[in-house]
Design a protein around this motif. Structure first.
Motif, short mmCIF file in Angstrom:
data_model
loop_
_atom_site.label_atom_id
_atom_site.label_comp_id
_atom_site.label_asym_id
_atom_site.label_seq_id
_atom_site.Cartn_x
_atom_site.Cartn_y
_atom_site.Cartn_z
N ASP A 156 2.83 14.23 -3.67
CA ASP A 156 3.43 14.15 -5.00
C ASP A 156 4.49 13.06 -5.07
N SER A 157 5.18 12.85 -3.98
CA SER A 157 6.30 11.91 -3.96
C SER A 157 5.86 10.45 -4.12
N VAL A 158 4.56 10.17 -3.90
CA VAL A 158 4.10 8.78 -3.98
C VAL A 158 3.07 8.55 -5.08
N LYS A 159 2.65 9.61 -5.76
CA LYS A 159 1.65 9.46 -6.82
C LYS A 159 2.12 8.47 -7.89
N GLY A 160 1.22 7.59 -8.26
CA GLY A 160 1.54 6.60 -9.28
C GLY A 160 2.21 5.35 -8.73
N ARG A 161 2.63 5.39 -7.48
CA ARG A 161 3.29 4.23 -6.86
C ARG A 161 2.47 3.66 -5.69
N PHE A 162 1.82 4.51 -4.92
CA PHE A 162 1.05 4.08 -3.76
C PHE A 162 -0.44 4.19 -4.06
N THR A 163 -1.21 3.29 -3.46
CA THR A 163 -2.67 3.33 -3.59
C THR A 163 -3.29 3.14 -2.22
N GLU A 193 5.03 13.50 7.59
CA GLU A 193 4.42 14.05 6.38
C GLU A 193 3.23 13.19 5.94
N LEU A 194 2.26 13.88 5.34
CA LEU A 194 1.07 13.19 4.83
C LEU A 194 1.44 12.39 3.59
N VAL A 195 0.98 11.15 3.55
CA VAL A 195 1.22 10.29 2.39
C VAL A 195 -0.03 10.21 1.52
N ALA A 196 -1.17 9.90 2.13
CA ALA A 196 -2.40 9.73 1.37
C ALA A 196 -3.60 9.79 2.29
N THR A 197 -4.74 10.20 1.73
CA THR A 197 -6.00 10.19 2.46
C THR A 197 -7.09 9.59 1.59
N ASN A 212 4.04 0.29 -4.09
CA ASN A 212 4.80 -0.37 -5.15
C ASN A 212 6.01 0.48 -5.54
N SER A 213 6.93 -0.14 -6.26
CA SER A 213 8.13 0.56 -6.73
C SER A 213 8.79 1.34 -5.59
N LEU A 214 8.96 0.68 -4.48
CA LEU A 214 9.49 1.35 -3.29
C LEU A 214 10.93 1.81 -3.50
N LYS A 215 11.22 2.95 -2.89
CA LYS A 215 12.54 3.57 -2.97
C LYS A 215 13.12 3.70 -1.57
#
Length: 113
Positions: free
Chosen positions: A61-68, A46-50, A83-86
């Motif tokens: 959506d699952s990583v918004k606000g936690r990943f940069t 699955e795509l995480v970020a671009t 950050n704030s890894l689950k």
């Protein structure tokens, strides 16, 4: 030829942080859109970020606000600060170049206590 080399994975406790790096070669990095995907055991990739060449970013959506996602064109490197890894973030993380299509070898991220 194009090479994408990831680093920075590892084992981290829930709530912790990791930073992944992807060093690119064989491309004109500053004009390239770059991305990160991940694949959890038994699930599809699955795509995480671009991040585009103009630094426009998109996130799952699952990583918004936690990943940069960010890039350093002087080092031909794209980063993923997590950050704030689950535990659900566990998986193999792949650096991705969409044009031309190329994948890194992947780096394992495990979030567990």
């Amino acid at each position: 030829q194009v090479q994408l080399v990831e680093s920075g994975g590892g084992l981290v406790q829930p709530g912790g942080s990791l930073r992944l790096s992807c060093a690119a070669s064989g491309i004109i990095f500053r004009v390239a859109t770059m991305g990160w995907y991940r694949q959890a055991p038994g699930k599809e990739r699955e795509l995480v970020a671009t991040i585009a060449s103009n630094e426009f970013t998109k996130y799952a959506d699952s990583v918004k606000g936690r990943f940069t996602i960010s890039r350093d064109n002087t080092k031909n490197t794209v980063y993923l600060q997590m950050n704030s890894l689950k535990p659900d973030d566990t998986g193999v993380y792949y650096c991705f170049l969409p044009n031309p299509v190329n994948w890194g070898q992947g780096t394992q991220v495990t979030v567990s206590s």
